[in-house]
Design a protein around this motif. Structure first.
Motif, PDB file in Angstrom:
ATOM      1  N   GLU A  37       0.856  -1.713  -0.129  1.00  0.00           N
ATOM      2  CA  GLU A  37      -0.222  -0.205  -0.346  1.00  0.00           C
ATOM      3  C   GLU A  37       0.428   0.782   0.232  1.00  0.00           C
ATOM      4  O   GLU A  37       0.405   1.784  -1.055  1.00  0.00           O
ATOM      5  CB  GLU A  37      -0.595  -0.287   0.883  1.00  0.00           C
ATOM      6  N   MET A  38       2.222   1.253   0.957  1.00  0.00           N
ATOM      7  CA  MET A  38       2.843   2.546   1.047  1.00  0.00           C
ATOM      8  C   MET A  38       3.380   2.445  -0.429  1.00  0.00           C
ATOM      9  O   MET A  38       3.196   3.851  -1.211  1.00  0.00           O
ATOM     10  CB  MET A  38       4.381   2.087   1.724  1.00  0.00           C
TER      11      MET A  38
ATOM     12  N   ARG B 271       2.174   1.959  -3.445  1.00  0.00           N
ATOM     13  CA  ARG B 271       1.203   2.322  -3.868  1.00  0.00           C
ATOM     14  C   ARG B 271       0.963   3.292  -4.375  1.00  0.00           C
ATOM     15  O   ARG B 271       0.927   4.424  -4.401  1.00  0.00           O
ATOM     16  CB  ARG B 271       0.092   1.557  -4.209  1.00  0.00           C
ATOM     17  N   ARG B 272       1.083   3.863  -2.427  1.00  0.00           N
ATOM     18  CA  ARG B 272       0.498   5.475  -2.513  1.00  0.00           C
ATOM     19  C   ARG B 272       1.783   6.530  -2.598  1.00  0.00           C
ATOM     20  O   ARG B 272       1.719   7.910  -3.370  1.00  0.00           O
ATOM     21  CB  ARG B 272       0.389   5.715  -1.009  1.00  0.00           C
ATOM     22  N   LYS B 273       3.153   5.556  -2.195  1.00  0.00           N
ATOM     23  CA  LYS B 273       4.583   6.783  -2.957  1.00  0.00           C
ATOM     24  C   LYS B 273       4.190   6.673  -4.503  1.00  0.00           C
ATOM     25  O   LYS B 273       4.616   7.699  -4.648  1.00  0.00           O
ATOM     26  CB  LYS B 273       4.998   6.010  -2.522  1.00  0.00           C
TER      27      LYS B 273
ATOM     28  N   GLU C 274       1.746   7.036  -6.242  1.00  0.00           N
ATOM     29  CA  GLU C 274       0.202   7.494  -7.157  1.00  0.00           C
ATOM     30  C   GLU C 274       0.813   9.517  -6.342  1.00  0.00           C
ATOM     31  O   GLU C 274       0.597  10.395  -6.986  1.00  0.00           O
ATOM     32  CB  GLU C 274      -0.908   7.633  -5.758  1.00  0.00           C
ATOM     33  N   ALA C 275       1.661   9.387  -5.555  1.00  0.00           N
ATOM     34  CA  ALA C 275       2.325  10.978  -4.670  1.00  0.00           C
ATOM     35  C   ALA C 275       3.331  11.674  -5.556  1.00  0.00           C
ATOM     36  O   ALA C 275       3.502  12.662  -5.591  1.00  0.00           O
ATOM     37  CB  ALA C 275       2.188  10.636  -3.824  1.00  0.00           C
TER      38      ALA C 275
ATOM     39  N   TYR D 164       2.576  15.785   0.208  1.00  0.00           N
ATOM     40  CA  TYR D 164       3.077  14.275  -1.491  1.00  0.00           C
ATOM     41  C   TYR D 164       4.760  14.440  -1.678  1.00  0.00           C
ATOM     42  O   TYR D 164       4.916  13.524  -1.850  1.00  0.00           O
ATOM     43  CB  TYR D 164       1.462  14.505  -2.516  1.00  0.00           C
TER      44      TYR D 164
ATOM     45  N   LEU E 149       6.002  12.272   0.893  1.00  0.00           N
ATOM     46  CA  LEU E 149       5.554  10.474   0.707  1.00  0.00           C
ATOM     47  C   LEU E 149       6.169  10.393  -0.197  1.00  0.00           C
ATOM     48  O   LEU E 149       6.727   8.625  -0.291  1.00  0.00           O
ATOM     49  CB  LEU E 149       3.719  10.969   1.147  1.00  0.00           C
TER      50      LEU E 149
ATOM     51  N   TYR F 196       5.643   5.751   6.178  1.00  0.00           N
ATOM     52  CA  TYR F 196       4.369   5.557   5.596  1.00  0.00           C
ATOM     53  C   TYR F 196       3.339   6.571   6.065  1.00  0.00           C
ATOM     54  O   TYR F 196       2.564   7.585   5.614  1.00  0.00           O
ATOM     55  CB  TYR F 196       3.494   4.239   5.157  1.00  0.00           C
ATOM     56  N   GLN F 197       3.534   6.679   7.401  1.00  0.00           N
ATOM     57  CA  GLN F 197       2.483   8.423   7.985  1.00  0.00           C
ATOM     58  C   GLN F 197       3.224   8.495   9.157  1.00  0.00           C
ATOM     59  O   GLN F 197       4.579   8.011   9.744  1.00  0.00           O
ATOM     60  CB  GLN F 197       1.710   6.963   9.352  1.00  0.00           C
TER      61      GLN F 197
ATOM     62  N   PRO G 137      -4.828  13.828   6.087  1.00  0.00           N
ATOM     63  CA  PRO G 137      -5.210  13.244   4.870  1.00  0.00           C
ATOM     64  C   PRO G 137      -6.642  13.351   4.668  1.00  0.00           C
ATOM     65  O   PRO G 137      -6.932  13.435   3.257  1.00  0.00           O
ATOM     66  CB  PRO G 137      -4.862  12.075   5.104  1.00  0.00           C
TER      67      PRO G 137
END
Length: 473
Positions: A368-369, A371-373, A375-376, A420, A423, A430-431, A447
């Motif tokens: 998930e991290m 993926r989020r990175k 996307e960021a 972002y 991140l 991650y958080q 967020p």
């Protein structure tokens, strides 16, 4: 009983019920029908008798095996020409015996012999002169008895209260002869047989006949003798009953006595209760003790062997019980070990399962991290030029010490753009939270905020230094 029986079968039914002691007529009929109405064969089969065994002498032994807690008897066959005294239990018999007993022989009841051998010339003269009268009186007695039995046949009922018969005899005996006698067992014949077998003792059976001429003499001179009492009470159980009672009569049918007083010595022999001695007729106290002592001495070996066999069986049983207990204890220990191993195995499986779940959660979190990175990276706004107005130059320190530097528009870019940017860096947590270094304060970032404040709105100037705080640490 709803079936019709012939007079002959009815007589056999009464005889079988009398000897077997069975009250149920249907059951008696069923047993007789299986043996074709042969009373002797039915009795042998019902009581477990062996008709091949013969009584040869007074020490010949009919056998009393115990079947299901009830005694049975191997009865010897008695020659038909020997008369067995029957208990006097009817008015006719008592009356005829009273008048004709002086003319009847005690053993047979058929031959007009004197009760005692005549001595001298006078005695023989009286005997020979009275002989015709004796023959005539005996003939008249037998004819009258035969006619009376045709007119009024005697149907002896089955034994209904054997214990009551024995208790009543003991009470009557004490009232007549006193209580100075060997201890009489206050129970049934079956019960005393069971107790003698259980305790491995000799059993002395006494059959009492009120109408015999030697009975009173035996009871008053022999049974009450202290020597006899001490010997019997010390060496055996004693059971006594009158043949005038139903229980005593049934036992007399089994033992086949020939005269009275009658004593039988019974002991366990080869796993069966066996008659090992018979004493018939009057006997003095010294002679009785000597006979009993000899019989007991001759058969003591059987009790010794029975005791040894019982001790061996008890020892083997105790040994098997001990072995079984040891086996069960070992089995319980093995089961406890297996249960402990099973619980440890389950705990280990649970621990490994938790570890795998944690690892899977970490993997999902990393995925998930990532993926989020990823996307960021696409959400970071372009960096403004250095000479543009309203620029905010921000120096960012990550938790692991890495330093990032970036220019943002104070009035255009928001905390979301700053978030972002941080991140998207591979080394960022991650958080995290963002805080100014001096004076230290946390920027108001969430967020899931509806609107995001600009950098100017959160109080960031032209040049700022921020710290990234890892919330998962």
């Amino acid at each position: 009983m709803d079936r019709e029986l012939s007079p002959q079968n009815t007589e056999k039914l009464v005889q079988f019920q009398e000897l077997s002691g069975i009250d149920d007529l249907d059951r008696c009929i069923g047993i007789l029908e299986r043996h074709n109405w042969d009373v002797e064969t039915a009795i042998h089969d019902h009581l477990g008798l062996d008709p091949r065994e013969m009584a040869q002498t007074v020490r010949e032994v009919p056998v009393f095996p115990l079947q299901n807690g009830q005694p049975s008897v191997h009865r010897p066959l008695i020659p038909q020409n020997i008369h067995r005294p029957q208990p006097v239990d009817s008015v006719f018999q008592r009356t005829m015996t009273y008048f004709f007993n002086p003319f009847l022989d005690d053993n047979t009841g058929l031959f007009p012999l004197p009760n005692r051998r005549p001595y001298g010339f006078t005695g023989w003269l009286l005997f020979l002169s009275s002989l015709p009268l004796r023959v005539m009186m005996v003939t008249f007695y037998q004819i009258t008895r035969f006619v009376f039995r045709i007119i009024r046949p005697e149907n002896r009922p089955a034994v209904t209260d054997p214990t009551g018969n024995v208790i009543s005899f003991i009470q009557e005996y004490n009232e007549t002869f006193g209580d100075q006698h060997p201890t009489f067992y206050p129970g049934t014949y079956s019960q005393v047989l069971n107790e003698a077998k259980k305790d491995l003792k000799f059993l002395l059976v006494y059959l009492h006949c009120n109408d015999h001429q030697d009975t009173n003499k035996f009871c008053r001179q022999t049974l009450c003798n202290p020597l006899v009492m001490e010997f019997i009470n010390s060496n055996c159980l004693m059971w006594a009953c009158s043949v005038n009672s139903l229980e005593g009569y049934r036992v007399s049918q089994a033992l086949r006595e020939n005269t009275y007083p009658f004593l039988a010595i019974i002991v366990q022999r080869e796993f069966r209760m066996t008659v090992v001695g018979r004493i018939e007729g009057f006997i003095g106290p010294e002679a009785l003790v000597e006979r009993l002592r000899t019989t007991i001495s001759d058969n003591e070996a059987f009790l010794v062997a029975a005791r040894a066999d019982r001790e061996e069986r008890s020892f083997n049983q105790a040994l098997r019980l001990e072995q079984d207990e040891a086996y069960l204890e070992s089995l319980r220990a093995d089961q406890e070990k297996e249960e402990k191993k099973r619980r440890e195995r389950l705990l280990e499986e649970e621990r490994l399962k938790e570890i795998r779940e944690i690892e899977l959660a970490e993997e999902r979190k990393k995925e998930e991290m990532i993926r989020r990175k990823q996307e960021a990276v696409n959400l970071i706004p372009p960096e403004p030029a250095a000479d543009e107005a309203g620029i905010c130059r921000i120096l960012i320190r990550l938790p692991r010490g890495q330093k990032l530097e970036r220019r943002f528009h104070r009035s255009i870019h928001t905390l979301r753009d700053l978030y972002y940017f941080i991140l998207a860096h591979p080394d960022s947590p991650y958080q995290f939270e963002m805080a100014t270094s001096f004076p230290k304060r946390t920027l108001p970032w969430q967020p899931d905020m509806d609107t995001y404040p600009t950098l100017a709105e959160v109080g960031l100037g032209a040049s700022e230094a921020l710290l990234v705080l890892d919330l998962d640490a």
